[in-house]
Design a protein around this motif. Structure first.
Motif, mmCIF file in Angstrom:
data_model
loop_
_atom_site.group_PDB
_atom_site.id
_atom_site.type_symbol
_atom_site.label_atom_id
_atom_site.label_comp_id
_atom_site.label_asym_id
_atom_site.label_seq_id
_atom_site.Cartn_x
_atom_site.Cartn_y
_atom_site.Cartn_z
ATOM 1 N N GLU A 92 0.858 -1.223 -0.247
ATOM 2 C CA GLU A 92 0.094 -0.198 0.046
ATOM 3 C C GLU A 92 1.252 1.441 0.053
ATOM 4 O O GLU A 92 0.737 2.291 -0.693
ATOM 5 C CB GLU A 92 -0.948 0.118 1.294
ATOM 6 C CG GLU A 92 -1.340 0.885 1.370
ATOM 7 C CD GLU A 92 -2.609 0.855 3.042
ATOM 8 O OE1 GLU A 92 -2.937 2.481 3.345
ATOM 9 O OE2 GLU A 92 -2.633 0.213 2.901
ATOM 10 N N LYS A 93 1.848 1.409 0.996
ATOM 11 C CA LYS A 93 2.526 2.294 0.750
ATOM 12 C C LYS A 93 3.279 2.755 0.034
ATOM 13 O O LYS A 93 3.848 4.288 -0.498
ATOM 14 C CB LYS A 93 3.467 1.935 2.534
ATOM 15 C CG LYS A 93 4.287 3.733 2.940
ATOM 16 C CD LYS A 93 5.184 3.632 3.661
ATOM 17 C CE LYS A 93 5.684 4.735 3.940
ATOM 18 N NZ LYS A 93 6.484 5.155 5.100
ATOM 19 N N PHE A 94 4.160 1.926 -0.379
ATOM 20 C CA PHE A 94 5.067 2.190 -1.923
ATOM 21 C C PHE A 94 4.611 1.612 -2.873
ATOM 22 O O PHE A 94 4.778 2.378 -4.005
ATOM 23 C CB PHE A 94 6.133 0.676 -1.888
ATOM 24 C CG PHE A 94 7.117 0.535 -0.762
ATOM 25 C CD1 PHE A 94 6.847 1.663 0.041
ATOM 26 C CD2 PHE A 94 7.871 -0.018 -1.179
ATOM 27 C CE1 PHE A 94 8.380 1.323 1.101
ATOM 28 C CE2 PHE A 94 8.969 -0.802 0.415
ATOM 29 C CZ PHE A 94 9.149 0.235 1.285
ATOM 30 N N GLY A 95 2.876 1.884 -2.890
ATOM 31 C CA GLY A 95 2.573 1.743 -4.144
ATOM 32 C C GLY A 95 1.873 3.804 -4.436
ATOM 33 O O GLY A 95 1.846 3.949 -5.558
ATOM 34 N N SER A 96 2.091 4.275 -2.895
ATOM 35 C CA SER A 96 1.963 5.690 -3.244
ATOM 36 C C SER A 96 2.980 6.138 -3.110
ATOM 37 O O SER A 96 2.685 7.532 -3.619
ATOM 38 C CB SER A 96 1.203 5.578 -1.679
ATOM 39 O OG SER A 96 1.795 5.759 -1.012
ATOM 40 N N LEU A 97 4.232 6.277 -3.243
ATOM 41 C CA LEU A 97 5.012 6.142 -3.431
ATOM 42 C C LEU A 97 5.718 6.401 -5.139
ATOM 43 O O LEU A 97 6.430 5.698 -5.541
ATOM 44 C CB LEU A 97 6.669 6.024 -2.747
ATOM 45 C CG LEU A 97 5.999 6.115 -0.660
ATOM 46 C CD1 LEU A 97 7.535 5.412 -0.296
ATOM 47 C CD2 LEU A 97 5.849 7.650 -0.257
ATOM 48 N N HIS A 98 6.110 8.230 -4.945
ATOM 49 C CA HIS A 98 7.108 8.044 -6.390
ATOM 50 C C HIS A 98 8.476 8.560 -6.154
ATOM 51 O O HIS A 98 7.965 9.549 -5.657
ATOM 52 C CB HIS A 98 6.238 8.091 -7.319
ATOM 53 C CG HIS A 98 5.066 8.409 -7.507
ATOM 54 N ND1 HIS A 98 3.724 8.195 -6.876
ATOM 55 C CD2 HIS A 98 4.325 7.425 -9.525
ATOM 56 C CE1 HIS A 98 2.896 7.010 -7.449
ATOM 57 N NE2 HIS A 98 3.271 7.009 -9.051
ATOM 58 N N VAL A 99 9.518 8.677 -7.474
ATOM 59 C CA VAL A 99 10.696 9.699 -7.469
ATOM 60 C C VAL A 99 10.362 9.813 -8.872
ATOM 61 O O VAL A 99 10.539 9.235 -9.638
ATOM 62 C CB VAL A 99 11.654 8.648 -6.228
ATOM 63 C CG1 VAL A 99 12.981 9.479 -6.609
ATOM 64 C CG2 VAL A 99 11.118 8.665 -5.026
ATOM 65 N N ASP A 100 10.408 11.792 -9.404
ATOM 66 C CA ASP A 100 10.841 11.651 -10.363
ATOM 67 C C ASP A 100 9.987 10.559 -11.365
ATOM 68 O O ASP A 100 10.084 9.931 -12.371
ATOM 69 C CB ASP A 100 11.919 11.339 -11.203
ATOM 70 C CG ASP A 100 13.242 11.682 -9.822
ATOM 71 O OD1 ASP A 100 13.218 12.569 -9.481
ATOM 72 O OD2 ASP A 100 14.867 11.393 -10.273
ATOM 73 N N GLY A 101 8.396 10.854 -11.093
ATOM 74 C CA GLY A 101 7.171 10.207 -11.744
ATOM 75 C C GLY A 101 8.010 9.149 -11.649
ATOM 76 O O GLY A 101 6.806 8.126 -12.502
ATOM 77 N N VAL A 102 8.685 8.365 -11.149
ATOM 78 C CA VAL A 102 8.577 6.430 -11.288
ATOM 79 C C VAL A 102 7.382 5.810 -10.103
ATOM 80 O O VAL A 102 8.566 6.448 -8.756
ATOM 81 C CB VAL A 102 10.102 6.012 -11.385
ATOM 82 C CG1 VAL A 102 10.118 4.544 -11.697
ATOM 83 C CG2 VAL A 102 10.889 6.389 -12.426
#
Length: 845
Positions: A92-102
């Motif tokens: 759930e959490k990692f699915g909500s995180l993005h870095v530089d659009g990834v």
């Protein structure tokens, strides 16, 4: 982290540039900026603790620990509900995180394959876990497996378990995303800081020393991964963790994947029959294996980052691939995936991961060094979930999830030796993908702990299983003739493992005559001192202010009213109590709270216990003593010191099997004499020795709860059915305020714990031939609604008894439900408890 745990003189640390608001809250130093450390910093700062410093010996963002090479597989389904919850939150959490659009999580799904009938049955069991824990998944046929993974050889596949919400965590990216969020709230991350010492004063941590200065701290968290034992030693704390190397390779580009642009588009693939897993790397395949021999690594010999690089290693956690270990797995990979038969391996390594003796993480605050926390032996799969739980623990005083399986205090002293940790850690590596029965004991080192009766038990043909290092008889082959003629349903292959029809005969003999049970492995604590009564009365839920000779069933609660444990407390003298507890964690909890005028001593190893139960128990015991063992002279839940023959004993009139009898305690040196005395006197009464298998059946027929299985600190006493052990008219006990109003609502006939709407519920399977074992999903109106905790065939009732957590609306007596057992829906009915002897006439005779 340093491989040399010696302190250096403190100097002023380098001050980072201000990049966020002024930090607030206690000073927290987290050691390790891998996925766990970064996740923890994010969770702590999100809760308002922003004075957080994360120290890392390697360079950021890729510090060189396990996170830096982790393949990123996240499968949520696990026999442990706690681990499944950790993984679910990570997704759930990692699915909500993005870095530089990834995105930090690629939800490609998961696919576990079966190439043998045994594995296919195991996948049905795993699908049951998923349904029980609320994880989407389905069993699919070979053709669907081929659709999901076109490179498979469909002809060797029998089926699979598809979990669409599993996938690939981009661990370094997720660490970076959380580092940025935590930094924005005030945390700071310092790389190239090697920890060399942990400072402490008066039993509390005060700071962390590094090669670049000292950092004061109110809390220190070791999230150092396989360096955990090194950091632990600096604090004087043993960390039962064994690092092991695990092989991972990538192929050269495959023609079948030419043109691929996404990092992965197919599910992560597990081929557990050969200890393999696969994932895509765009046009390549990554392959990991647990099939090779264990490759233990000494955590004190792991090189720091720069030294590792200087010796040609990519990072401290990455060792050269050992080709001889890899060869069999490469053959198995090409057997399953024909596209690999002409492929070549491009690169590979032996990557280091952490394993504990039981395969679970090591979490919590040290009692010996307050403020020193462990968040160790955590894989990427569970990283965010663990971080949330530890942050809740630190900030709120308790985690929302039950963590007793992960508690750092759970290991017995006998399970903490370096030899034990190494051997069991290696075996955990071997068993990562094995089909394990819930009763399956470890094979070595055994025997480790035995009761004084062990020799006599061997003479009677005891079949031993193991728990907490103890050898525990589950039945005795000497009783096999008693099973002749019993009408028992035939068992399936799974439920017939670690079971014998002799257990039925032993249960029958307990109900009809008398049996001896070895209760020695149950933990015993002696609590003494002028403040003992006040202390125990404050720590537990029931009324302990009774005259000496009283025994009380009571609960250890936390501040939210959750059940930490259940106890029996015997007041043997005004200032002396014997406490029957569940685990060493209970001792740890009591020691944390004990005032100076209270002494607590674990007397388990120096004592022993025999349960004498059955309608003829009094006939056996009374002739051996001058004291009155009649019902009038020795009432239920009473204790007295006496002699049985030549043996001094503390006798307690208790019964966990629902029959007349006593628990008889003596010192270990007299244990064998006590056994022989009872055995000889019992011959005229048909006495037998009986094991844990019969014991579990009998206790479930009476509805007696097993803490850690039926109830944990996620549950309150009223929903768990032990509200009778709470005395709300007693002031000031731990958890009282949280329980205010819940018992009154129950007494008025309202729903049990309205806030949660759930209840521990007895079920009887409709068909006498059906058996379940525990952790199966329970369906109400065709929808998964709960899960089984404990289950056993009730030999007196002639049907399997199962306890389950269900919504309150489904707990009315007579409600029809279904239990999924290896893919089959088994009908069951909600029953009224207690199922056996509801008026307690057999115990109180």
């Amino acid at each position: 982290m340093s491989s040399t745990p010696t302190a250096t003189p403190a100097s002023r640390p380098r001050e980072p540039e201000a990049v966020g608001p002024e930090p607030v809250g206690p000073k927290v130093v987290v050691i390790g900026a891998g996925i766990v450390g970064c996740s923890l910093a994010d969770e702590l700062t999100a809760r308002g603790w922003t004075d957080v410093t994360v120290l890392e010996q390697g360079p950021l963002p890729a510090p060189g620990g396990s996170t830096s090479h982790a393949p990123g597989l996240v499968f949520q389904t696990n026999p442990s509900k706690t681990l499944a919850e950790f993984a679910r939150y990570t997704v759930e959490k990692f699915g909500s995180l993005h870095v530089d659009g990834v995105s930090c999580f690629d939800r490609v799904g998961g696919l576990e394959l079966a190439t043998t009938p045994e594995r296919l049955a195991e996948l049905h069991r795993r699908a049951g876990y998923a349904a029980a824990w609320g994880i989407r998944g389905e069993i699919v046929g070979a053709a669907r497996c081929k659709e999901l993974w076109p490179l498979l050889d469909e002809s060797v596949v029998l089926g699979g378990f598809h979990t669409p919400d599993d996938g690939l965590a981009r661990a370094l990216l997720a660490a970076r995303a959380q580092q940025e969020r935590a930094t924005a709230r005030g945390a700071r991350f310092l790389d190239r800081h090697t920890v060399t010492g942990i400072e402490q004063r008066d039993g509390r941590v005060t700071g962390v020393v590094t090669d670049r200065g000292a950092f004061p701290a109110d809390h220190v968290v070791s999230a150092a991964g396989f360096w955990g034992p090194v950091i632990g030693r600096m604090a004087g704390i043993d960390v039962p963790l064994q690092p092991l190397a695990h092989q991972y390779v990538q192929t050269r580009p495959l023609p079948e994947l030419a043109g691929a642009t996404a990092e992965a588009s197919r599910p992560i693939l597990r081929f557990q029959d050969r200890d393999l897993y696969f994932r895509e790397h765009t046009d390549r395949i990554g392959i990991g294996t647990y099939a090779h021999r264990p490759l233990p690594i000494d955590p004190f010999a792991v090189l720091p980052y720069d030294e590792a690089r200087g010796q040609g290693m990519d990072m401290p956690s990455s060792y050269p691939l050992t080709a001889e270990d890899w060869a069999p797995s490469w053959d198995d990979s090409r057997w399953l995936i024909p596209a690999l038969r002409d492929a070549e391996v491009d690169e590979g390594f032996n990557g280091v991961f952490s394993f504990t003796p039981d395969g679970m993480p090591v979490l919590g605050e040290s009692r010996q060094v307050r403020g020193f926390w462990l968040a160790e032996a955590v894989w990427v799969t569970h990283s965010a979930g663990v971080a949330r739980a530890v942050a809740e623990w630190m900030v709120d005083g308790r985690p929302a999830l039950d963590l007793h399986e992960c508690d750092l205090a759970r290991f017995e002293e006998a399970q903490r030796s370096p030899s034990y940790v190494r051997e069991r850690g290696c075996q955990q590596f071997v068993e990562v993908y094995d089909v394990l029965h819930p009763l399956q004991p470890m094979e070595s080192p055994r025997p480790l702990r035995v009761s004084p009766f062990h020799a006599r038990q061997q003479e009677l043909g005891a079949y031993f299983l193991e728990g907490g290092g103890w050898e525990r008889p589950h039945w005795y082959e000497a009783n096999a003739p008693l099973a002749d003629g019993l009408d028992l349903p035939e068992r399936d292959a799974w439920s017939a493992r670690y079971w014998s029809p002799v257990a039925a005969a032993e249960a029958k003999a307990t109900r009809e005559k008398v049996a001896l049970y070895d209760m020695t492995p149950l933990r015993r604590l002696e609590v003494t001192g002028p403040g003992a009564l006040a202390f125990l009365d404050r720590m537990t839920s029931n009324n302990l202010r009774k005259k000496p000779g009283a025994v009380t069933y009571t609960l250890l609660l936390d501040e939210t009213g959750g059940i930490r444990s259940d106890l029996t407390v015997a007041r043997l003298a005004p200032d002396r109590f014997q406490v029957g507890a569940n685990s060493i964690a209970d001792l740890d909890w009591l020691l944390r709270h004990a005032p100076g005028d209270v002494q607590i001593r674990d007397i388990t190893s120096g004592t022993c216990c025999i349960g004498v139960w059955g309608p003829l128990a009094r006939d056996l015991v009374q002739p051996l003593t001058r004291d009155d063992f009649s019902h009038e002279g020795f009432g239920y839940f009473r204790a007295k010191d006496t002699y049985l023959g030549h043996v001094p004993v503390t006798a307690m009139r208790l019964s966990y099997v629902g029959e007349l009898g006593w628990e008889l305690y003596t010192t270990a040196d007299l244990g064998l004499r006590l056994w022989d005395t009872l055995w000889e006197a019992g011959q005229e009464h048909g006495v037998i020795a009986a094991g844990r298998s019969a014991f579990n059946s009998l206790r479930l027929e009476k509805g007696y709860r097993s803490w850690g299985t039926d109830m944990t600190d996620e549950h309150d006493p009223y929903e768990a059915g032990v509200g009778f052990a709470v005395r709300m008219d007693k002031d000031g006990f731990v958890g009282r305020q949280a329980l205010e109003g819940r018992g009154q609502a129950l007494g008025q006939g309202l729903e049990n714990r309205v806030a949660s709407g759930r209840r521990l519920t007895p079920l009887l399977l409709d068909d006498p031939a059906h058996v379940v074992l525990g952790k199966e999903p329970v369906y109400v109106d065709g929808v998964p609604a709960g899960y089984v905790t404990s289950a056993s065939y009730g030999y007196t009732l002639g049907r399997c008894v199962a306890y389950a957590w269900l919504p309150t609306a489904a707990t009315a007596t007579g409600t029809a439900v279904q239990i999924e057992y290896f893919g089959a829906k088994v009908p069951a009915t909600v029953a009224e408890e207690p199922l056996f002897d509801p008026k307690m006439t057999r115990i109180r005779r």
